[in-house]
Design a protein around this motif. Structure first.
Motif, PDB file in Angstrom:
ATOM      1  N   ILE A 165       0.835  -1.199   0.000  1.00 51.85           N
ATOM      2  CA  ILE A 165       0.000   0.000   0.000  1.00 51.85           C
ATOM      3  C   ILE A 165       0.873   1.253   0.000  1.00 51.85           C
ATOM      4  CG2 ILE A 165      -1.703   1.314   1.329  1.00 51.85           C
ATOM      5  CD1 ILE A 165      -2.830  -1.417   2.250  1.00 51.85           C
ATOM      6  N   PHE A 166       1.934   1.234   0.760  1.00 52.07           N
ATOM      7  CA  PHE A 166       2.883   2.342   0.821  1.00 52.07           C
ATOM      8  C   PHE A 166       3.412   2.676  -0.579  1.00 52.07           C
ATOM      9  CE2 PHE A 166       7.434   3.478   1.283  1.00 52.07           C
ATOM     10  CZ  PHE A 166       7.290   4.688   1.930  1.00 52.07           C
ATOM     11  N   PHE A 167       3.753   1.649  -1.357  1.00 46.73           N
ATOM     12  CA  PHE A 167       4.301   1.865  -2.693  1.00 46.73           C
ATOM     13  C   PHE A 167       3.250   2.385  -3.676  1.00 46.73           C
ATOM     14  CE2 PHE A 167       7.406  -1.071  -0.899  1.00 46.73           C
ATOM     15  CZ  PHE A 167       8.561  -0.364  -1.170  1.00 46.73           C
ATOM     16  N   TYR A 168       1.999   2.019  -3.471  1.00 50.98           N
ATOM     17  CA  TYR A 168       0.943   2.526  -4.344  1.00 50.98           C
ATOM     18  C   TYR A 168       0.864   4.043  -4.266  1.00 50.98           C
ATOM     19  CZ  TYR A 168      -1.035  -2.073  -5.357  1.00 50.98           C
ATOM     20  OH  TYR A 168      -1.231  -3.349  -5.794  1.00 50.98           O
ATOM     21  N   PHE A 169       0.873   4.589  -3.063  1.00 53.08           N
ATOM     22  CA  PHE A 169       0.726   6.033  -2.910  1.00 53.08           C
ATOM     23  C   PHE A 169       1.977   6.791  -3.365  1.00 53.08           C
ATOM     24  CE2 PHE A 169      -2.613   4.498  -0.057  1.00 53.08           C
ATOM     25  CZ  PHE A 169      -3.674   5.181  -0.622  1.00 53.08           C
ATOM     26  N   ILE A 170       3.132   6.297  -3.000  1.00 52.45           N
ATOM     27  CA  ILE A 170       4.368   6.956  -3.446  1.00 52.45           C
ATOM     28  C   ILE A 170       4.501   6.841  -4.964  1.00 52.45           C
ATOM     29  CG2 ILE A 170       6.886   6.783  -3.418  1.00 52.45           C
ATOM     30  CD1 ILE A 170       6.725   6.227  -0.474  1.00 52.45           C
ATOM     31  N   GLY A 171       4.280   5.651  -5.491  1.00 51.60           N
ATOM     32  CA  GLY A 171       4.388   5.426  -6.936  1.00 51.60           C
ATOM     33  C   GLY A 171       3.379   6.247  -7.720  1.00 51.60           C
ATOM     34  N   GLY A 172       2.128   6.285  -7.259  1.00 48.26           N
ATOM     35  CA  GLY A 172       1.100   7.056  -7.954  1.00 48.26           C
ATOM     36  C   GLY A 172       1.418   8.541  -7.975  1.00 48.26           C
ATOM     37  N   ALA A 173       1.819   9.073  -6.836  1.00 51.31           N
ATOM     38  CA  ALA A 173       2.168  10.497  -6.768  1.00 51.31           C
ATOM     39  C   ALA A 173       3.374  10.806  -7.654  1.00 51.31           C
ATOM     40  CB  ALA A 173       2.459  10.893  -5.321  1.00 51.31           C
ATOM     41  N   TYR A 174       4.347   9.916  -7.669  1.00 51.85           N
ATOM     42  CA  TYR A 174       5.535  10.127  -8.498  1.00 51.85           C
ATOM     43  C   TYR A 174       5.178  10.093  -9.989  1.00 51.85           C
ATOM     44  CZ  TYR A 174      10.407   9.903  -9.980  1.00 51.85           C
ATOM     45  OH  TYR A 174      11.607  10.180 -10.572  1.00 51.85           O
ATOM     46  N   MET A 175       4.283   9.196 -10.392  1.00 53.32           N
ATOM     47  CA  MET A 175       3.853   9.129 -11.793  1.00 53.32           C
ATOM     48  C   MET A 175       3.157  10.428 -12.203  1.00 53.32           C
ATOM     49  SD  MET A 175       4.842   6.228 -12.869  1.00 53.32           S
ATOM     50  CE  MET A 175       5.617   4.967 -11.890  1.00 53.32           C
ATOM     51  N   LEU A 176       2.312  10.984 -11.323  1.00 56.43           N
ATOM     52  CA  LEU A 176       1.630  12.239 -11.632  1.00 56.43           C
ATOM     53  C   LEU A 176       2.642  13.383 -11.768  1.00 56.43           C
ATOM     54  CD1 LEU A 176      -1.531  12.010  -9.346  1.00 56.43           C
ATOM     55  CD2 LEU A 176      -1.360  11.568 -11.808  1.00 56.43           C
ATOM     56  N   TYR A 177       3.648  13.381 -10.918  1.00 57.76           N
ATOM     57  CA  TYR A 177       4.707  14.378 -10.994  1.00 57.76           C
ATOM     58  C   TYR A 177       5.457  14.266 -12.327  1.00 57.76           C
ATOM     59  CZ  TYR A 177       9.225  16.568 -10.150  1.00 57.76           C
ATOM     60  OH  TYR A 177      10.359  17.320 -10.275  1.00 57.76           O
ATOM     61  N   LEU A 178       5.759  13.037 -12.736  1.00 61.98           N
ATOM     62  CA  LEU A 178       6.456  12.841 -14.010  1.00 61.98           C
ATOM     63  C   LEU A 178       5.587  13.267 -15.192  1.00 61.98           C
ATOM     64  CD1 LEU A 178       8.188   9.397 -13.383  1.00 61.98           C
ATOM     65  CD2 LEU A 178       9.287  11.632 -13.521  1.00 61.98           C
ATOM     66  N   ALA A 179       4.277  12.979 -15.124  1.00 60.84           N
ATOM     67  CA  ALA A 179       3.363  13.383 -16.192  1.00 60.84           C
ATOM     68  C   ALA A 179       3.382  14.912 -16.335  1.00 60.84           C
ATOM     69  CB  ALA A 179       1.951  12.887 -15.901  1.00 60.84           C
ATOM     70  N   TYR A 180       3.307  15.603 -15.217  1.00 62.94           N
ATOM     71  CA  TYR A 180       3.375  17.059 -15.231  1.00 62.94           C
ATOM     72  C   TYR A 180       4.704  17.526 -15.827  1.00 62.94           C
ATOM     73  CZ  TYR A 180       3.983  21.798 -13.438  1.00 62.94           C
ATOM     74  OH  TYR A 180       4.236  23.133 -13.334  1.00 62.94           O
ATOM     75  N   GLY A 181       5.790  16.884 -15.441  1.00 59.74           N
ATOM     76  CA  GLY A 181       7.110  17.240 -15.944  1.00 59.74           C
ATOM     77  C   GLY A 181       7.249  17.059 -17.443  1.00 59.74           C
ATOM     78  N   VAL A 182       6.612  16.008 -17.993  1.00 58.15           N
ATOM     79  CA  VAL A 182       6.674  15.760 -19.434  1.00 58.15           C
ATOM     80  C   VAL A 182       6.002  16.901 -20.192  1.00 58.15           C
ATOM     81  CG1 VAL A 182       5.730  14.284 -21.271  1.00 58.15           C
ATOM     82  CG2 VAL A 182       6.926  13.259 -19.351  1.00 58.15           C
ATOM     83  N   LEU A 183       4.876  17.378 -19.703  1.00 60.26           N
ATOM     84  CA  LEU A 183       4.187  18.482 -20.382  1.00 60.26           C
ATOM     85  C   LEU A 183       4.939  19.799 -20.222  1.00 60.26           C
ATOM     86  CD1 LEU A 183       0.348  18.186 -19.841  1.00 60.26           C
ATOM     87  CD2 LEU A 183       1.682  17.765 -21.890  1.00 60.26           C
ATOM     88  N   LYS A 184       5.514  19.997 -19.069  1.00 61.92           N
ATOM     89  CA  LYS A 184       6.165  21.261 -18.734  1.00 61.92           C
ATOM     90  C   LYS A 184       7.499  21.441 -19.457  1.00 61.92           C
ATOM     91  CE  LYS A 184       8.086  23.534 -14.749  1.00 61.92           C
ATOM     92  NZ  LYS A 184       8.469  23.404 -13.394  1.00 61.92           N
ATOM     93  N   ILE A 185       8.183  20.350 -19.735  1.00 66.12           N
ATOM     94  CA  ILE A 185       9.542  20.426 -20.269  1.00 66.12           C
ATOM     95  C   ILE A 185       9.561  21.113 -21.635  1.00 66.12           C
ATOM     96  CG2 ILE A 185       9.590  18.193 -21.421  1.00 66.12           C
ATOM     97  CD1 ILE A 185      12.426  17.857 -20.281  1.00 66.12           C
ATOM     98  N   LYS A 186      10.446  22.053 -21.786  1.00 66.33           N
ATOM     99  CA  LYS A 186      10.605  22.774 -23.054  1.00 66.33           C
ATOM    100  C   LYS A 186      11.711  22.128 -23.893  1.00 66.33           C
ATOM    101  CE  LYS A 186       7.969  26.452 -22.188  1.00 66.33           C
ATOM    102  NZ  LYS A 186       6.672  25.959 -21.958  1.00 66.33           N
ATOM    103  N   GLY A 187      12.763  21.736 -23.247  1.00 66.04           N
ATOM    104  CA  GLY A 187      13.879  21.094 -23.920  1.00 66.04           C
ATOM    105  C   GLY A 187      14.316  19.911 -23.095  1.00 66.04           C
ATOM    106  N   PHE A 188      15.343  19.262 -23.544  1.00 69.46           N
ATOM    107  CA  PHE A 188      15.841  18.087 -22.840  1.00 69.46           C
ATOM    108  C   PHE A 188      17.067  18.505 -22.044  1.00 69.46           C
ATOM    109  CE2 PHE A 188      13.047  15.195 -24.819  1.00 69.46           C
ATOM    110  CZ  PHE A 188      12.777  15.751 -26.056  1.00 69.46           C
ATOM    111  N   LYS A 189      16.939  18.499 -20.728  1.00 61.37           N
ATOM    112  CA  LYS A 189      18.022  18.971 -19.884  1.00 61.37           C
ATOM    113  C   LYS A 189      18.682  17.870 -19.074  1.00 61.37           C
ATOM    114  CE  LYS A 189      16.196  23.595 -19.426  1.00 61.37           C
ATOM    115  NZ  LYS A 189      14.853  23.927 -19.629  1.00 61.37           N
ATOM    116  N   ALA A 190      18.088  16.702 -19.053  1.00 58.89           N
ATOM    117  CA  ALA A 190      18.622  15.628 -18.218  1.00 58.89           C
ATOM    118  C   ALA A 190      19.941  15.117 -18.780  1.00 58.89           C
ATOM    119  CB  ALA A 190      17.621  14.478 -18.122  1.00 58.89           C
TER     120      ALA A 190
END
Length: 188
Positions: free
Chosen positions: A70-95
């Motif tokens: 259960i712990f991993f579901y909440f951390i994993g889900g929140a992290y996926m949403l953060y990554l989704a936001y990051g994909v839309l927000k990114i203008k260029g590739f900086k990594a």
């Protein structure tokens, strides 16, 4: 046990965890637009998580409580949403390549799909074949993490917006689904 059979079966099992659409492949596709090496770095990070899960499952398969997921579901889900936001927000590739590797590792280590795979199919695989399956299993993952980014890099430049939107949708859907699974698991 025939060594070639175990090796071939291991490749298929490695592909079964590496190839399905999901957050890791969405990130690999997104990073592969910059270079196939960046996409491979994401995959290598995820493979490192699988290596960790392989040994944890091998040594602790009989004592892992399902309630700990259960712990991993909440951390994993929140992290996926953060990554989704990051994909839309990114203008260029900086990594950097190292940054892509860390992104793959951190996503995979909290990804409930991978954790569930190891707690179900992974345990079964290790009970049947023990560590003899490892060479083929990791070869299957290596095949995927090198070939998929190369293909995306060759065709992806023409489809940058499509890959970005696809990555966003997959990450958003997985984030919501994983959070839903966590909430559902709390009710049980």
């Amino acid at each position: 046990m025939n060594i070639f059979y175990a090796f071939g079966l291991g490749i298929v099992m490695g592909l079964s965890i590496a190839a399905p659409p999901g957050p890791i492949n969405a990130m690999m596709a997104h990073e592969s637009i910059r270079s196939s090496l960046h996409g491979t770095a994401v995959g290598a990070g995820a493979m490192t998580a699988d290596f960790i899960f392989f040994w944890l499952t091998y040594f602790f398969k009989s004592i892992i409580p399902s309630s700990a997921l259960i712990f991993f579901y909440f951390i994993g889900g929140a992290y996926m949403l953060y990554l989704a936001y990051g994909v839309l927000k990114i203008k260029g590739f900086k990594a950097t390549i190292k940054g892509s590797y860390v992104k793959g590792l951190t996503t995979a280590i909290v990804n409930p799909y991978q954790i569930s795979w190891w707690l179900t199919f992974g345990i079964s695989m290790l009970q049947q074949f023990s560590v003899f399956i490892a060479p083929g299993f990791f070869t299957g993952i290596v095949i995927w993490i090198f070939s998929f980014p190369m293909i995306i890099n060759k065709i992806g430049e023409r489809y940058v917006i499509g890959v970005k939107i696809f990555s966003f949708i997959v990450l958003l859907a997985f984030g919501i689904y994983i959070l839903y699974q966590g909430i559902y698991a709390l009710k049980i």
